[in-house]
Design a protein around this motif. Sequence first.
Motif, mmCIF file in Angstrom:
data_model
loop_
_atom_site.group_PDB
_atom_site.id
_atom_site.type_symbol
_atom_site.label_atom_id
_atom_site.label_comp_id
_atom_site.label_asym_id
_atom_site.label_seq_id
_atom_site.Cartn_x
_atom_site.Cartn_y
_atom_site.Cartn_z
ATOM 1 N N VAL A 312 11.719 7.246 11.156
ATOM 2 C CA VAL A 312 10.946 8.347 11.905
ATOM 3 C C VAL A 312 11.740 9.269 11.948
ATOM 4 O O VAL A 312 12.468 9.476 11.841
ATOM 5 C CB VAL A 312 10.490 7.076 13.243
ATOM 6 N N ASP A 313 10.618 9.976 11.661
ATOM 7 C CA ASP A 313 11.881 11.622 11.540
ATOM 8 C C ASP A 313 11.630 11.951 13.130
ATOM 9 O O ASP A 313 10.247 12.104 13.059
ATOM 10 C CB ASP A 313 11.101 12.381 10.832
ATOM 11 N N GLU A 314 12.472 11.922 13.611
ATOM 12 C CA GLU A 314 12.372 12.373 14.650
ATOM 13 C C GLU A 314 12.122 13.998 15.486
ATOM 14 O O GLU A 314 11.129 13.985 16.000
ATOM 15 C CB GLU A 314 14.283 12.581 15.399
ATOM 16 N N LYS A 315 12.461 15.159 14.496
ATOM 17 C CA LYS A 315 12.034 15.732 14.728
ATOM 18 C C LYS A 315 9.984 15.880 14.396
ATOM 19 O O LYS A 315 9.733 16.500 15.925
ATOM 20 C CB LYS A 315 12.777 16.705 13.951
ATOM 21 N N ARG A 316 9.542 15.133 14.030
ATOM 22 C CA ARG A 316 8.250 14.827 13.698
ATOM 23 C C ARG A 316 7.546 14.511 14.627
ATOM 24 O O ARG A 316 6.594 14.876 16.049
ATOM 25 C CB ARG A 316 7.578 14.701 12.761
ATOM 26 N N ALA A 317 8.398 13.102 14.961
ATOM 27 C CA ALA A 317 8.129 12.877 16.385
ATOM 28 C C ALA A 317 7.926 13.442 18.272
ATOM 29 O O ALA A 317 7.316 12.981 18.398
ATOM 30 C CB ALA A 317 9.177 11.882 16.570
ATOM 31 N N LYS A 318 9.582 14.023 17.866
ATOM 32 C CA LYS A 318 9.240 15.129 18.799
ATOM 33 C C LYS A 318 8.094 15.577 19.342
ATOM 34 O O LYS A 318 7.097 16.260 20.196
ATOM 35 C CB LYS A 318 10.641 15.624 18.624
ATOM 36 N N GLU A 319 7.732 17.193 17.849
ATOM 37 C CA GLU A 319 6.598 17.199 18.114
ATOM 38 C C GLU A 319 4.738 17.141 18.004
ATOM 39 O O GLU A 319 4.053 17.542 19.277
ATOM 40 C CB GLU A 319 6.049 18.649 16.427
ATOM 41 N N LEU A 320 5.444 15.606 18.436
ATOM 42 C CA LEU A 320 3.893 14.696 18.288
ATOM 43 C C LEU A 320 3.702 14.840 19.614
ATOM 44 O O LEU A 320 2.874 14.870 20.311
ATOM 45 C CB LEU A 320 3.649 14.177 17.177
ATOM 46 N N GLU A 321 4.801 14.563 20.230
ATOM 47 C CA GLU A 321 5.077 14.183 22.007
ATOM 48 C C GLU A 321 4.209 15.639 22.236
ATOM 49 O O GLU A 321 3.442 15.660 23.434
ATOM 50 C CB GLU A 321 6.262 13.731 21.695
ATOM 51 N N GLU A 322 5.349 16.510 21.893
ATOM 52 C CA GLU A 322 4.369 17.746 22.548
ATOM 53 C C GLU A 322 3.592 18.322 22.302
ATOM 54 O O GLU A 322 2.742 18.563 23.470
ATOM 55 C CB GLU A 322 5.329 18.805 21.457
ATOM 56 N N MET A 324 0.883 15.968 22.123
ATOM 57 C CA MET A 324 -0.260 15.007 22.989
ATOM 58 C C MET A 324 -0.047 15.169 24.769
ATOM 59 O O MET A 324 -0.852 15.242 25.279
ATOM 60 C CB MET A 324 0.722 13.762 23.639
ATOM 61 N N ARG A 325 1.482 15.903 25.500
ATOM 62 C CA ARG A 325 1.088 17.054 26.438
ATOM 63 C C ARG A 325 0.662 17.839 26.334
ATOM 64 O O ARG A 325 -0.005 18.254 27.881
ATOM 65 C CB ARG A 325 2.913 17.110 26.530
ATOM 66 N N SER A 326 0.365 18.816 25.523
ATOM 67 C CA SER A 326 -0.617 19.633 25.225
ATOM 68 C C SER A 326 -1.890 19.880 25.075
ATOM 69 O O SER A 326 -2.456 20.677 25.283
ATOM 70 C CB SER A 326 -0.326 20.568 24.614
ATOM 71 N N ALA A 327 -2.021 18.411 24.658
ATOM 72 C CA ALA A 327 -3.441 17.659 24.920
ATOM 73 C C ALA A 327 -3.991 18.818 23.754
ATOM 74 O O ALA A 327 -5.530 18.814 23.591
ATOM 75 C CB ALA A 327 -4.193 17.955 25.880
ATOM 76 N N ASP A 333 -3.213 14.631 13.585
ATOM 77 C CA ASP A 333 -1.832 14.741 14.657
ATOM 78 C C ASP A 333 -1.982 12.407 14.367
ATOM 79 O O ASP A 333 -1.258 12.250 14.421
ATOM 80 C CB ASP A 333 -1.606 15.604 15.912
ATOM 81 N N PHE A 334 -3.035 12.586 14.565
ATOM 82 C CA PHE A 334 -2.789 10.927 15.161
ATOM 83 C C PHE A 334 -2.909 10.528 13.235
ATOM 84 O O PHE A 334 -2.062 9.225 13.441
ATOM 85 C CB PHE A 334 -5.121 10.682 15.420
ATOM 86 N N LEU A 335 -3.486 10.410 12.780
ATOM 87 C CA LEU A 335 -2.749 10.323 10.992
ATOM 88 C C LEU A 335 -1.796 10.409 11.062
ATOM 89 O O LEU A 335 -0.749 8.877 10.568
ATOM 90 C CB LEU A 335 -3.969 11.398 10.220
ATOM 91 N N GLU A 336 -0.741 10.663 11.008
ATOM 92 C CA GLU A 336 -0.167 10.755 11.172
ATOM 93 C C GLU A 336 1.131 10.124 12.063
ATOM 94 O O GLU A 336 2.123 9.257 10.981
ATOM 95 C CB GLU A 336 0.580 12.647 10.702
ATOM 96 N N GLU A 387 -13.731 18.586 11.124
ATOM 97 C CA GLU A 387 -14.109 17.223 12.231
ATOM 98 C C GLU A 387 -13.120 17.022 12.582
ATOM 99 O O GLU A 387 -12.759 16.775 13.661
ATOM 100 C CB GLU A 387 -14.438 16.520 11.321
ATOM 101 N N ARG A 388 -11.856 17.209 11.857
ATOM 102 C CA ARG A 388 -10.305 16.190 12.340
ATOM 103 C C ARG A 388 -9.822 16.959 13.387
ATOM 104 O O ARG A 388 -9.140 16.869 14.521
ATOM 105 C CB ARG A 388 -9.340 16.263 11.420
ATOM 106 N N GLN A 389 -9.777 18.650 13.176
ATOM 107 C CA GLN A 389 -9.762 19.478 14.295
ATOM 108 C C GLN A 389 -10.094 19.493 15.771
ATOM 109 O O GLN A 389 -9.659 19.494 17.232
ATOM 110 C CB GLN A 389 -9.262 20.471 13.764
ATOM 111 N N ASP A 390 -11.335 19.688 15.227
ATOM 112 C CA ASP A 390 -12.515 19.209 16.181
ATOM 113 C C ASP A 390 -13.911 18.689 17.154
ATOM 114 O O ASP A 390 -14.644 18.575 16.056
ATOM 115 C CB ASP A 390 -12.551 21.229 16.629
ATOM 116 N N PRO A 391 -13.717 17.062 17.165
ATOM 117 C CA PRO A 391 -14.187 15.949 16.921
ATOM 118 C C PRO A 391 -15.369 16.367 17.823
ATOM 119 O O PRO A 391 -16.200 15.630 17.796
ATOM 120 C CB PRO A 391 -13.394 14.950 17.308
#
Lengths: 454, 330
Positions: A312-322, A324-327, A333-336, A387-391
């Motif tokens: 797992v690429d830790e940096k990317r994981a952190k970014e994704l978490e961020e 998620m928090r900011s909604a 992102d989900f796909l990644e 669509e992916r950006q804005d469902p």
Amino acid sequence: MAFEGLADRLQNTIQKIKGKGKVTEQDVKEMTREVRLALLEADVNFKVVKDFIKKVKERAVGEEVMESLTPGQQVIKIVKEELSALMGGDESRIAVADRPPTVIMMVGLQGAGKTTTTGKLANLLRKKYNRKPLLVAADIYRPAAIDQLETLGKQLDMPVYSAGTDISPVEIVNQAMAKAKEEHLDYVLIDTAGRLHIDGDLMDELIQIKSNVKPNEIFLVVDAMTGQDAVNVAESFNEQLDVSGVILTKLDGDTRGGAALSIKAVTEKPIKFAGMGEKLDQLEVFHPERMASRILGMGDVLSLIEKAQENVDEKRAKELEEKMRSASFTFDDFLEQMGQVRKMGPLDELLDMIPGSNKMKGLKNVEIDEKQISHVEAVIQSMTAEERQDPSIMNAGRKKRIAKGSGRSVSEVNRLLKQFDEMKKMMKQMTNMQQGGKKGKKGKKGKGFNFPFM
Amino acid sequence: MSFFKKLKDKFQSNQSNEEVSYKYKEGLSKTRKSFSEKINDLVARYRKVDEDFFEDLEEVLIAADVGVSTVMDLIDELKMEVKRRNISDSQEVKSVISEKLVDIYYGEDEEDAAVGLNMQENDLTVILFVGVNGVGKTTTIGKLAHQLKSEGKKVMLTAGDTFRAGAIEQLSEWGKRVDVEVIKHSEGSDPAAVIYDGIRAAKSRQADVLLCDTAGRLQNKVNLMNELSKVKRVIEREIPNAPHEVLLVLDATTGQNALSQAKTFSEATNVSGIVLTKLDGTAKGGIVLAIRNELGIPVKLVGLGEKVTDLQNFDPQAFVYGLFADMLDD
Ligand SMILES: Nc1nc2c(ncn2[C@@H]2O[C@H](COP(=O)(O)OP(=O)(O)OP(=O)(O)O)[C@@H](O)[C@H]2O)c(=O)[nH]1
Ligand SMILES: Nc1nc2c(ncn2[C@@H]2O[C@H](COP(=O)(O)OP(=O)(O)OP(=O)(O)O)[C@@H](O)[C@H]2O)c(=O)[nH]1
Ligand SMILES: [Mg+2]
Ligand SMILES: [Mg+2]
């Protein structure tokens, strides 16, 4: 798996003791009985178990357990210590001859994984030690055994010595040695045919090869799923060939692998490597400590952590978490994120490594379904970038197109959209909660929440 | 022990049965010896039936890979039986032990216990082979092809293992040895597509039997198990009621994991029978007891070596007879 780990097994007795507040000799007896069953269920040979239990009992009846406030823990501790002592430490060194080439001979029962492991070892020798191995096709019996090794040689882009099936394996190996010396190849890996330890003629053949080329290593290759017979096989091969080490294959399965303990106990030879899959890079250093936990059904937490760190690429994981928090989390992102999870390997394997995961009812019912993940991925991949950006722009026409593109039904597309929406809401809620500094209280919505692939 | 008499009579009155049981006795001689010798030893050592006796009996059975829970159940039943019949002499308990073990083999209906392969009379029979890595699927296909061919059937093989190095060549080599046609694609192609082609070819050549090889896979690999289900669906779609057999190949040296294999492969492909291979080694094959007891899947074939003739139809009576021959003699 239907097997209970040792910790689960000890629960009953521990409950009883708690009620009484005192540990009797009878309690200890009951606990060691559970230890015995756990080991037998894990395929540890019954004789090995017997000796082992004797040692555990001696320690347990002494003060260690009887005086302890946590007798269950104490028993587990003793068992793990004794197991680890029996299994020995990590030992994955491969011999190096004073004068090259170093010769390694692979031996074992039919279908154990010798040919595959020959390829894996060659790969490891080149990758990790920068060596130049020659693979030798000395199995003239099994149909297409030579083709198999040659195919592996091609995949690895490494030389394979073969001389057909009309010549004796002893002679093939002699010729291969000459070739290795001539071409300055520094390792010779001999793939021999699978054979029964009680097959005198074929065992003699190995003895003769051994006396001719004096291998620096003789690896006994054993299938991790082997049952009680593992002791007979290991003892017999070792007696006849004095093997230098053992390689345990197919440990990527869900077997407890008690054979490891049996083999170590009867041969006192180190288990050096573990086969973790069919691919040529799936050979790992054998860790006795982890194996001990696995045999006891205590989960293989270390391997899990290692796997996660590796992939797992830790940096990317952190970014994704961020995100998620900011909604601001999108389908991209989900796909990644799913990709990251997937890189760690089959999900059910990961689950298997978590201690007690087979006991947690919730997790068991969830049964992460890889097929389901592929479906989800297909659906997302059929969406346009927009669509992916804005469902929220989704409409009936778009859904129909996505369904068609992904080969899934419209209702599946709908379900995913709904779940994604809920997920985002949840994240927001959780973030709010955290920011509000409130602790503990779980969001009510969290209860019915499911990842789309569960 | 009238039941054993019946068994014995059956074998002695029938020539071919005698041969079959001889083969079993040969192949299983080590198994038979160690197993029944141990029970005899056991009985000789103990004059009284007590806790120690049962503990040792438990070990004898566990050493044969019968499976812990099966053994525990068996011992419990034995204890009850011994109490009920008020037996205290170990000689007497021997017959009870045999009866109980035989019961597990036969299950409810003794007569149906020997189940042959489900062959179509005048139509193509499709048999799918599944199992974990290295158990003997491809080899068993070679042997079975030989057996069926010598019965006068037109046999074809299809190389559904497109993954493992040399797998296609291995099946082709068996095809050559046995002289039957092999339908194959190149390495790395879709297994379902090869099997589909195999069925098409078998139909158009009016073959009697199509034996489908598949790649070995560990039962905890969800993706690979799904792939196998897909292969089976392709067969179902092409021929109603096919595959007529899904044979799970089990290595007799396998321990408790064989149960998990039987369970998971059944879920994915609805296994109809088991092939127990490598019984020519020193492994006891006691796992058959556990599998029959816990999952009810019948064993149909037994592998007793690597040669083309080393395949026997599983005959539970002969198997039991082989295991207990020494005990029956005295
Ligand atoms: N999942 C898994 N499969 C393995 C592993 N090692 C080997 N295999 C598979 O096990 C099967 C048998 O492997 P081989 O390398 O052909 O075994 P062998 O000992 O050379 O067999 P013989 O030469 O017939 O005695 C093949 O399907 C391999 O892909 C492993 O670590 N994990
Ligand atoms: N002694 C003995 N060896 C057997 C028997 N059946 C198969 N073998 C050997 O076991 C090894 C593996 O057999 P395969 O037929 O390649 O096994 P498989 O299940 O097709 O293996 P994968 O396709 O790699 O999963 C070969 O060396 C066979 O010769 C048997 O009944 N007795
Ligand atoms: Mg080989
Ligand atoms: Mg095969």
